[in-house]
Each structure stands twice: as C-alpha cells, then as structure tokens.
Design a protein around this motif. Structure first.
Motif, mmCIF file in Angstrom:
data_model
loop_
_atom_site.group_PDB
_atom_site.id
_atom_site.type_symbol
_atom_site.label_atom_id
_atom_site.label_comp_id
_atom_site.label_asym_id
_atom_site.label_seq_id
_atom_site.Cartn_x
_atom_site.Cartn_y
_atom_site.Cartn_z
ATOM 1 N N GLU A 20 0.730 -1.164 0.117
ATOM 2 C CA GLU A 20 0.069 0.024 -0.187
ATOM 3 C C GLU A 20 0.709 1.119 0.215
ATOM 4 N N ASP A 21 2.113 1.413 1.043
ATOM 5 C CA ASP A 21 2.882 2.475 0.763
ATOM 6 C C ASP A 21 3.398 2.647 -0.675
ATOM 7 N N LEU A 22 3.781 1.431 -1.280
ATOM 8 C CA LEU A 22 4.817 1.815 -2.488
ATOM 9 C C LEU A 22 3.453 2.277 -3.407
ATOM 10 N N ARG A 23 2.235 1.627 -3.530
ATOM 11 C CA ARG A 23 1.209 2.250 -4.354
ATOM 12 C C ARG A 23 0.996 3.582 -4.150
ATOM 13 N N GLN A 24 0.872 4.182 -2.821
ATOM 14 C CA GLN A 24 0.600 5.725 -2.546
ATOM 15 C C GLN A 24 1.921 6.496 -2.802
ATOM 16 N N CYS A 25 3.050 5.816 -2.762
ATOM 17 C CA CYS A 25 4.431 6.604 -3.035
ATOM 18 C C CYS A 25 4.300 6.874 -4.629
ATOM 19 N N LEU A 26 3.769 5.804 -5.410
ATOM 20 C CA LEU A 26 3.718 6.087 -6.741
ATOM 21 C C LEU A 26 2.694 6.923 -7.327
ATOM 22 N N LEU A 27 1.443 6.731 -6.636
ATOM 23 C CA LEU A 27 0.213 7.758 -6.986
ATOM 24 C C LEU A 27 0.543 9.113 -6.722
ATOM 25 N N GLU A 28 1.565 9.468 -5.690
ATOM 26 C CA GLU A 28 1.681 10.769 -5.414
ATOM 27 C C GLU A 28 3.196 11.359 -5.899
ATOM 28 N N VAL A 32 3.876 10.628 -11.865
ATOM 29 C CA VAL A 32 2.624 10.439 -12.175
ATOM 30 C C VAL A 32 1.771 11.701 -12.047
ATOM 31 N N LEU A 33 1.853 12.709 -11.268
ATOM 32 C CA LEU A 33 1.118 13.714 -11.127
ATOM 33 C C LEU A 33 1.469 14.823 -12.163
ATOM 34 N N GLN A 41 5.014 2.623 -15.072
ATOM 35 C CA GLN A 41 6.077 3.403 -15.970
ATOM 36 C C GLN A 41 7.156 4.072 -14.932
ATOM 37 N N CYS A 42 6.606 4.799 -13.907
ATOM 38 C CA CYS A 42 7.303 5.326 -13.099
ATOM 39 C C CYS A 42 8.185 4.495 -12.325
ATOM 40 N N LEU A 43 7.493 3.142 -11.998
ATOM 41 C CA LEU A 43 8.351 2.027 -11.056
ATOM 42 C C LEU A 43 9.419 1.743 -11.831
#
Length: 75
Positions: A20-28, A32-33, A41-43
């Motif tokens: 969940e932390d990895l997911r949130q980190c990527l989305l924020e 991505v933004l 892609q960002c990962l």
C-alpha cells in the motif's frame, strides 16, 4: 514514518502494508502527477526505489519461509 503503521484496514495479503505504501508513493510522485505517466512506468524509471526494494525483500522472505516448510514435509 511509513503509512502502514497508521490505522488501516489490513488487506490480508502478504506484505500488504508495504504494498500500500509503494502504491501511494507512486500515485503521489511527480512522475504520475506532473508527467502523467502510469505508476508502472514510474516504477520502471526508479521512483520509490526504497519501498520497491523493501516490498521485494518482504516477498522474497515469504518464498523462503514457504520453501523451508515444503522441504521439511518430505522428512
């Protein structure tokens, strides 16, 4: 401090908090933004690398534990 220490509902999967932390980190992430790229892609470009490595280590430790139990059953 990692967000998985906060009051969250457990998802029941292995390494769920780190996932969940990895997911949130990527989305924020700015990737991505601002650059409008996909989290995948960002990962690949190396964003949130420390959480990615932590998640990988957690998953690998789960595989190691499973292999010990499966090999012990043959004794």
């Amino acid at each position: 401090m990692p967000k998985y220490y906060e009051d969250k509902v457990e998802d029941g999967r292995a390494c769920g908090g780190v996932r969940e932390d990895l997911r949130q980190c990527l989305l924020e992430s700015p990737c991505v933004l601002q650059e409008k790229k996909s989290p995948k892609q960002c990962l690949r470009e190396g964003h949130c690398r420390s959480l990615q490595m932590t998640f990988f280590a957690c998953k690998r430790s789960m595989v190691s534990v499973c292999s010990v139990f499966s090999s012990a059953g043959g004794l």
